[in-house]
Design a protein around this motif. Sequence first.
Motif, PDB file in Angstrom:
ATOM      1  N   LEU A 115      47.221  63.348  32.408  1.00 50.39           N
ATOM      2  CA  LEU A 115      48.173  63.035  33.478  1.00 50.39           C
ATOM      3  C   LEU A 115      47.755  63.678  34.792  1.00 50.39           C
ATOM      4  O   LEU A 115      47.889  63.073  35.857  1.00 50.39           O
ATOM      5  CB  LEU A 115      49.588  63.481  33.097  1.00 50.39           C
ATOM      6  N   ASP A 116      47.244  64.893  34.717  1.00 51.75           N
ATOM      7  CA  ASP A 116      46.781  65.581  35.925  1.00 51.75           C
ATOM      8  C   ASP A 116      45.629  64.797  36.557  1.00 51.75           C
ATOM      9  O   ASP A 116      45.612  64.574  37.765  1.00 51.75           O
ATOM     10  CB  ASP A 116      46.357  67.008  35.576  1.00 51.75           C
ATOM     11  N   ALA A 117      44.680  64.357  35.742  1.00 48.70           N
ATOM     12  CA  ALA A 117      43.544  63.591  36.262  1.00 48.70           C
ATOM     13  C   ALA A 117      44.000  62.219  36.771  1.00 48.70           C
ATOM     14  O   ALA A 117      43.546  61.748  37.813  1.00 48.70           O
ATOM     15  CB  ALA A 117      42.478  63.424  35.178  1.00 48.70           C
ATOM     16  N   ALA A 118      44.917  61.581  36.061  1.00 54.21           N
ATOM     17  CA  ALA A 118      45.404  60.256  36.451  1.00 54.21           C
ATOM     18  C   ALA A 118      46.278  60.305  37.693  1.00 54.21           C
ATOM     19  O   ALA A 118      46.454  59.287  38.369  1.00 54.21           O
ATOM     20  CB  ALA A 118      46.178  59.623  35.297  1.00 54.21           C
ATOM     21  N   SER A 119      46.820  61.466  38.020  1.00 52.63           N
ATOM     22  CA  SER A 119      47.711  61.555  39.183  1.00 52.63           C
ATOM     23  C   SER A 119      46.984  61.179  40.471  1.00 52.63           C
ATOM     24  O   SER A 119      47.608  60.729  41.427  1.00 52.63           O
ATOM     25  CB  SER A 119      48.331  62.946  39.295  1.00 52.63           C
ATOM     26  N   GLY A 120      45.672  61.317  40.507  1.00 52.84           N
ATOM     27  CA  GLY A 120      44.903  60.916  41.673  1.00 52.84           C
ATOM     28  C   GLY A 120      44.952  59.427  41.941  1.00 52.84           C
ATOM     29  O   GLY A 120      44.783  58.979  43.071  1.00 52.84           O
ATOM     30  N   PHE A 121      45.238  58.644  40.913  1.00 51.01           N
ATOM     31  CA  PHE A 121      45.309  57.192  41.055  1.00 51.01           C
ATOM     32  C   PHE A 121      46.721  56.700  41.312  1.00 51.01           C
ATOM     33  O   PHE A 121      46.929  55.554  41.678  1.00 51.01           O
ATOM     34  CB  PHE A 121      44.749  56.513  39.801  1.00 51.01           C
ATOM     35  N   GLY A 122      47.692  57.559  41.064  1.00 49.19           N
ATOM     36  CA  GLY A 122      49.085  57.187  41.279  1.00 49.19           C
ATOM     37  C   GLY A 122      49.576  56.212  40.234  1.00 49.19           C
ATOM     38  O   GLY A 122      48.971  56.030  39.185  1.00 49.19           O
ATOM     39  N   GLY A 123      50.697  55.593  40.515  1.00 48.49           N
ATOM     40  CA  GLY A 123      51.251  54.593  39.617  1.00 48.49           C
ATOM     41  C   GLY A 123      52.322  55.150  38.709  1.00 48.49           C
ATOM     42  O   GLY A 123      52.559  56.352  38.649  1.00 48.49           O
ATOM     43  N   ARG A 124      52.977  54.233  38.017  1.00 50.89           N
ATOM     44  CA  ARG A 124      54.016  54.597  37.063  1.00 50.89           C
ATOM     45  C   ARG A 124      53.475  54.449  35.657  1.00 50.89           C
ATOM     46  O   ARG A 124      52.736  53.510  35.365  1.00 50.89           O
ATOM     47  CB  ARG A 124      55.226  53.693  37.221  1.00 50.89           C
ATOM     48  N   HIS A 125      53.906  55.360  34.801  1.00 52.79           N
ATOM     49  CA  HIS A 125      53.473  55.361  33.407  1.00 52.79           C
ATOM     50  C   HIS A 125      54.662  55.730  32.536  1.00 52.79           C
ATOM     51  O   HIS A 125      55.513  56.518  32.945  1.00 52.79           O
ATOM     52  CB  HIS A 125      52.347  56.377  33.182  1.00 52.79           C
ATOM     53  N   LEU A 126      54.694  55.194  31.336  1.00 56.79           N
ATOM     54  CA  LEU A 126      55.677  55.590  30.349  1.00 56.79           C
ATOM     55  C   LEU A 126      55.045  56.707  29.535  1.00 56.79           C
ATOM     56  O   LEU A 126      53.991  56.520  28.927  1.00 56.79           O
ATOM     57  CB  LEU A 126      56.063  54.399  29.463  1.00 56.79           C
ATOM     58  N   VAL A 127      55.694  57.871  29.542  1.00 53.86           N
ATOM     59  CA  VAL A 127      55.110  59.066  28.939  1.00 53.86           C
ATOM     60  C   VAL A 127      56.016  59.554  27.813  1.00 53.86           C
ATOM     61  O   VAL A 127      57.223  59.740  28.007  1.00 53.86           O
ATOM     62  CB  VAL A 127      54.937  60.173  30.003  1.00 53.86           C
TER      63      VAL A 127
ATOM     64  N   LYS B 169      62.124  50.446  23.772  1.00 53.40           N
ATOM     65  CA  LYS B 169      61.529  50.291  22.441  1.00 53.40           C
ATOM     66  C   LYS B 169      60.864  51.566  21.942  1.00 53.40           C
ATOM     67  O   LYS B 169      60.891  51.855  20.749  1.00 53.40           O
ATOM     68  CB  LYS B 169      60.496  49.166  22.461  1.00 53.40           C
ATOM     69  N   LEU B 170      60.235  52.319  22.851  1.00 54.09           N
ATOM     70  CA  LEU B 170      59.417  53.456  22.449  1.00 54.09           C
ATOM     71  C   LEU B 170      60.060  54.811  22.687  1.00 54.09           C
ATOM     72  O   LEU B 170      59.636  55.805  22.105  1.00 54.09           O
ATOM     73  CB  LEU B 170      58.082  53.441  23.216  1.00 54.09           C
ATOM     74  N   GLY B 171      61.025  54.874  23.588  1.00 51.71           N
ATOM     75  CA  GLY B 171      61.526  56.169  24.034  1.00 51.71           C
ATOM     76  C   GLY B 171      60.656  56.627  25.187  1.00 51.71           C
ATOM     77  O   GLY B 171      60.038  55.820  25.883  1.00 51.71           O
ATOM     78  N   GLY B 172      60.568  57.904  25.404  1.00 52.38           N
ATOM     79  CA  GLY B 172      59.744  58.433  26.482  1.00 52.38           C
ATOM     80  C   GLY B 172      60.450  58.408  27.818  1.00 52.38           C
ATOM     81  O   GLY B 172      61.654  58.162  27.907  1.00 52.38           O
ATOM     82  N   GLU B 173      59.673  58.648  28.855  1.00 53.61           N
ATOM     83  CA  GLU B 173      60.200  58.760  30.212  1.00 53.61           C
ATOM     84  C   GLU B 173      59.224  58.120  31.182  1.00 53.61           C
ATOM     85  O   GLU B 173      58.018  58.301  31.065  1.00 53.61           O
ATOM     86  CB  GLU B 173      60.363  60.256  30.499  1.00 53.61           C
TER      87      GLU B 173
END
Length: 146
Positions: A98-110, A129-133
Amino acid sequence: MRGATLAGTLALLPLAAACTSGEGDAAEKSRTSRPVVTAAPEAGVVAPAKVEVIAGLIGCRPRIRVDAEELRQGVCHTEDADRVITTFPEEKYKLAWLDAASGFGGRHLVGSRWVVSAKPEVLEAYREKLGGEIQQLRGFGPTPSR
């Protein structure tokens, strides 16, 4: 004489500590190192799950593109959307990703040791369906003005 006794006792102290059962330490570690479990409300399963399980829950069949010690990643391609499902053996790998991906931005289900990347408009349905945030990652560079 007293100094020699004290020195001998101090020298044996680390050995005595090393021979204890360590039950308290083990119990504490097991309490603090357990991942947060995220329930999948509709499916009745609990994450963390395998890439294939998560893909099945959101209605796609993944093609595994990364199978490493730190993560597994599968891609689902359909006419309406592409989805990337990434699972991790430990929470620390997810946090580093997530830290590395933060440079690309965007929304993700975590969730607990997994991340689903897809179009923002489908993430809420996947969350049901999956839960998460759903998390918004910042990204680098200028942001569009509103």
